[in-house]
Design a protein around this motif. Structure first.
Motif, PDB file in Angstrom:
ATOM      1  N   LYS A   3       1.195  -1.232  -0.210  1.00  0.00           N
ATOM      2  CA  LYS A   3       0.279  -0.023   0.427  1.00  0.00           C
ATOM      3  C   LYS A   3       1.081   1.441  -0.138  1.00  0.00           C
ATOM      4  O   LYS A   3       1.972   1.205   0.703  1.00  0.00           O
ATOM      5  CB  LYS A   3      -0.768   0.455   1.137  1.00  0.00           C
ATOM      6  CG  LYS A   3      -1.904  -0.944   1.111  1.00  0.00           C
ATOM      7  CD  LYS A   3      -2.448  -1.642   2.291  1.00  0.00           C
ATOM      8  CE  LYS A   3      -3.941  -2.513   3.216  1.00  0.00           C
ATOM      9  NZ  LYS A   3      -4.582  -2.078   4.090  1.00  0.00           N
ATOM     10  N   SER A   4       0.669   1.956  -0.507  1.00  0.00           N
ATOM     11  CA  SER A   4       0.920   3.173  -0.444  1.00  0.00           C
ATOM     12  C   SER A   4       0.272   4.836  -0.774  1.00  0.00           C
ATOM     13  O   SER A   4      -0.756   4.467  -1.481  1.00  0.00           O
ATOM     14  CB  SER A   4       2.154   3.534  -2.642  1.00  0.00           C
ATOM     15  OG  SER A   4       1.271   3.880  -2.931  1.00  0.00           O
ATOM     16  N   THR A  31       3.732   2.216   2.651  1.00  0.00           N
ATOM     17  CA  THR A  31       3.639   0.880   3.770  1.00  0.00           C
ATOM     18  C   THR A  31       4.625  -0.920   3.332  1.00  0.00           C
ATOM     19  O   THR A  31       3.783  -1.343   2.007  1.00  0.00           O
ATOM     20  CB  THR A  31       2.677   0.361   4.554  1.00  0.00           C
ATOM     21  OG1 THR A  31       2.122   1.860   4.831  1.00  0.00           O
ATOM     22  CG2 THR A  31       2.259  -0.492   5.395  1.00  0.00           C
ATOM     23  N   VAL A  32       5.135  -0.911   4.271  1.00  0.00           N
ATOM     24  CA  VAL A  32       6.118  -1.918   3.787  1.00  0.00           C
ATOM     25  C   VAL A  32       5.093  -3.587   4.100  1.00  0.00           C
ATOM     26  O   VAL A  32       4.657  -3.973   4.665  1.00  0.00           O
ATOM     27  CB  VAL A  32       7.591  -2.282   4.699  1.00  0.00           C
ATOM     28  CG1 VAL A  32       8.227  -4.112   4.841  1.00  0.00           C
ATOM     29  CG2 VAL A  32       8.602  -1.049   4.231  1.00  0.00           C
ATOM     30  N   GLU A  33       5.509  -4.094   3.472  1.00  0.00           N
ATOM     31  CA  GLU A  33       4.651  -5.636   3.301  1.00  0.00           C
ATOM     32  C   GLU A  33       5.458  -6.811   3.378  1.00  0.00           C
ATOM     33  O   GLU A  33       6.615  -6.390   2.958  1.00  0.00           O
ATOM     34  CB  GLU A  33       3.456  -6.140   2.192  1.00  0.00           C
ATOM     35  CG  GLU A  33       2.351  -4.461   1.501  1.00  0.00           C
ATOM     36  CD  GLU A  33       1.377  -5.192   3.211  1.00  0.00           C
ATOM     37  OE1 GLU A  33       1.781  -5.836   3.409  1.00  0.00           O
ATOM     38  OE2 GLU A  33       0.939  -3.624   3.314  1.00  0.00           O
ATOM     39  N   PRO A  34       4.763  -7.820   3.996  1.00  0.00           N
ATOM     40  CA  PRO A  34       6.001  -8.996   3.489  1.00  0.00           C
ATOM     41  C   PRO A  34       6.424  -9.343   2.302  1.00  0.00           C
ATOM     42  O   PRO A  34       6.109  -9.164   1.221  1.00  0.00           O
ATOM     43  CB  PRO A  34       5.118 -10.168   3.398  1.00  0.00           C
ATOM     44  CG  PRO A  34       3.809  -9.933   4.961  1.00  0.00           C
ATOM     45  CD  PRO A  34       3.647  -8.092   4.369  1.00  0.00           C
ATOM     46  N   GLY A  35       7.431 -10.158   2.169  1.00  0.00           N
ATOM     47  CA  GLY A  35       8.450 -10.078   0.767  1.00  0.00           C
ATOM     48  C   GLY A  35       9.895  -9.206   0.653  1.00  0.00           C
ATOM     49  O   GLY A  35       9.973  -8.416  -0.548  1.00  0.00           O
ATOM     50  N   THR A  37      11.638  -5.099  -0.432  1.00  0.00           N
ATOM     51  CA  THR A  37      13.021  -4.959   0.192  1.00  0.00           C
ATOM     52  C   THR A  37      12.918  -3.827  -0.234  1.00  0.00           C
ATOM     53  O   THR A  37      12.064  -2.842  -1.244  1.00  0.00           O
ATOM     54  CB  THR A  37      14.404  -5.900  -0.849  1.00  0.00           C
ATOM     55  OG1 THR A  37      13.682  -5.268  -2.239  1.00  0.00           O
ATOM     56  CG2 THR A  37      13.220  -6.849  -0.687  1.00  0.00           C
ATOM     57  N   LEU A  38      13.696  -2.750  -0.013  1.00  0.00           N
ATOM     58  CA  LEU A  38      14.516  -1.783  -0.334  1.00  0.00           C
ATOM     59  C   LEU A  38      14.447  -1.201  -1.558  1.00  0.00           C
ATOM     60  O   LEU A  38      13.315  -0.416  -2.674  1.00  0.00           O
ATOM     61  CB  LEU A  38      15.133  -0.728   1.010  1.00  0.00           C
ATOM     62  CG  LEU A  38      15.295   1.195   0.865  1.00  0.00           C
ATOM     63  CD1 LEU A  38      13.838   0.958   1.415  1.00  0.00           C
ATOM     64  CD2 LEU A  38      17.000   0.581   1.843  1.00  0.00           C
ATOM     65  N   TRP A  39      14.716  -2.088  -2.495  1.00  0.00           N
ATOM     66  CA  TRP A  39      15.341  -2.109  -3.831  1.00  0.00           C
ATOM     67  C   TRP A  39      13.932  -2.110  -4.296  1.00  0.00           C
ATOM     68  O   TRP A  39      13.930  -1.350  -5.031  1.00  0.00           O
ATOM     69  CB  TRP A  39      16.689  -3.083  -4.352  1.00  0.00           C
ATOM     70  CG  TRP A  39      17.997  -2.786  -2.927  1.00  0.00           C
ATOM     71  CD1 TRP A  39      18.395  -2.525  -4.158  1.00  0.00           C
ATOM     72  CD2 TRP A  39      18.190  -2.899  -2.182  1.00  0.00           C
ATOM     73  NE1 TRP A  39      20.155  -2.260  -3.500  1.00  0.00           N
ATOM     74  CE2 TRP A  39      19.741  -2.837  -1.869  1.00  0.00           C
ATOM     75  CE3 TRP A  39      17.917  -4.037  -0.804  1.00  0.00           C
ATOM     76  CZ2 TRP A  39      20.266  -2.593  -0.968  1.00  0.00           C
ATOM     77  CZ3 TRP A  39      18.500  -3.675  -0.091  1.00  0.00           C
ATOM     78  CH2 TRP A  39      19.997  -3.214   0.373  1.00  0.00           C
ATOM     79  N   SER A  40      12.837  -3.096  -3.975  1.00  0.00           N
ATOM     80  CA  SER A  40      11.646  -3.743  -4.827  1.00  0.00           C
ATOM     81  C   SER A  40      11.086  -1.963  -4.269  1.00  0.00           C
ATOM     82  O   SER A  40      10.417  -1.779  -5.676  1.00  0.00           O
ATOM     83  CB  SER A  40      11.097  -4.411  -4.822  1.00  0.00           C
ATOM     84  OG  SER A  40      11.084  -4.567  -2.972  1.00  0.00           O
ATOM     85  N   GLN A  65      10.674  -4.378   8.232  1.00  0.00           N
ATOM     86  CA  GLN A  65       9.903  -5.018   8.738  1.00  0.00           C
ATOM     87  C   GLN A  65       8.493  -4.922   8.150  1.00  0.00           C
ATOM     88  O   GLN A  65       7.683  -3.194   8.085  1.00  0.00           O
ATOM     89  CB  GLN A  65       9.079  -4.640  10.405  1.00  0.00           C
ATOM     90  CG  GLN A  65      10.879  -4.715  11.526  1.00  0.00           C
ATOM     91  CD  GLN A  65      11.298  -6.373  10.919  1.00  0.00           C
ATOM     92  OE1 GLN A  65      10.377  -7.460  12.156  1.00  0.00           O
ATOM     93  NE2 GLN A  65      12.518  -7.191  10.488  1.00  0.00           N
ATOM     94  N   PRO A  66       7.446  -5.667   8.256  1.00  0.00           N
ATOM     95  CA  PRO A  66       6.221  -5.280   7.435  1.00  0.00           C
ATOM     96  C   PRO A  66       5.050  -4.353   8.426  1.00  0.00           C
ATOM     97  O   PRO A  66       5.466  -4.636   9.844  1.00  0.00           O
ATOM     98  CB  PRO A  66       5.501  -6.563   7.173  1.00  0.00           C
ATOM     99  CG  PRO A  66       6.991  -7.803   7.287  1.00  0.00           C
ATOM    100  CD  PRO A  66       7.949  -7.259   7.635  1.00  0.00           C
TER     101      PRO A  66
END
Length: 293
Positions: A3-4, A31-35, A37-40, A65-66
């Motif tokens: 989600k952004s 918002t970081v989701e499982p899986g 990475t900063l690169w993705s 962290q998710p």
């Protein structure tokens, strides 16, 4: 799906109003989701990894962290207002502004339903650090003019204010005065025991006006060379336990650095511990800080 929250309109068009520059025209969070990475995230949002690391200082790129909120643009450190965009919450809005929490936004905008923010609604933004600094500046100005009656109006109505002659706040022995007592302190001829001198251990026994000259306004702090919020400036040997004694306080420090002539021992600071209640800032601690043995 990650989600952004994105605001793609320029600042003026989106309704964000500020008195100073420094706000990015394209504020957004992810918002970081499982899986993830900063690169993705960088690739998906078309920003560089280096920029994300700079903007989100302290972020561990190897252990995302998710649920972590990542800012895609520099945060604003200004005060003003924010126009709610589709899907925004107090939490996502707070993440876009430095020094602003969701709780603070809810208190500042108590007339809004935090669970149902409507697009187009105006949310008032106030940086806690800046508002604390503004109040502290007023207190220091009154201290400069020795107007303790004016200072008393800024003293916490329940806790009063504690005067500490050194960075270590002595909860058992430091003098504490109510706002009513502070009002008459300048004319109070009582000699109080304020603590003991560093090094000699001799008692610090003074009237308030005498204590003021040595441990409150020993320098012209209204024109301090440096002012910092929640960051101790002086390289002192005394343990700074301010955070333990005042865990909910914001500490504004007025600092004169060393001239370099006395091996770094001639610096001075005045520190005000401030707490906020019902939108108002109050002083709970007035701390002298200086080089000690």
């Amino acid at each position: 799906m990650r989600k952004s929250t994105r605001i793609l309109a320029p600042v003026l068009a989106s309704g964000v109003v500020f008195g100073v520059s420094g706000f990015s025209a394209h504020a957004s969070t992810v918002t970081v989701e499982p899986g993830d990475t900063l690169w993705s995230i960088a690739e998906a949002e078309r920003v560089s990894v280096a920029d994300l690391q700079t903007i989100n200082s302290g972020l561990d790129p190897y252990n995302l962290q998710p649920g972590t909120m990542i800012n895609l643009n520099e945060q604003s450190d200004s005060t003003g207002s924010h126009t709610v965009q589709e899907g925004e919450t107090f939490y996502s809005i707070a993440s876009q502004y430095e020094g602003v929490s969701a709780q603070q936004l809810m208190e500042k905008n108590s007339d809004l339903d935090p669970y149902n923010l409507q697009p187009g609604t105006t949310v008032l933004i106030e940086n806690d650090s800046e508002s604390a600094r503004e109040t502290a500046d007023q207190v220091v100005t009154h201290l400069q003019s020795q107007d303790m009656e004016a200072v008393s109006s800024y003293i916490h109505p329940d806790d009063g204010v504690r005067f500490s002659p050194y960075a270590f706040v002595d909860q058992e022995n430091d003098q504490v005065f109510s706002s009513e007592e502070v009002e008459d302190l300048w004319h109070d001829e009582t000699e109080y025991l304020w603590g003991n001198y560093d090094g000699s251990g001799h008692p610090i026994e003074y009237t308030f006006s005498e204590y003021y000259e040595e441990f409150v306004y020993n320098r012209d702090y209204a024109h301090a060379e440096e002012v910092a919020v929640d960051e101790r400036q002086g390289p002192g040997n005394t343990i700074d336990n301010t955070g333990d004694v005042y865990p909910d306080a914001t500490v504004v420090e007025y600092h004169f650095p060393s001239s370099g002539e006395y091996q770094g021992m001639d610096w001075d600071s005045l520190r005000l511990a401030m707490v906020q209640e019902n939108g108002e800032w109050y002083v709970v601690g007035i701390i002298n800080d200086e080089w000690t043995i």
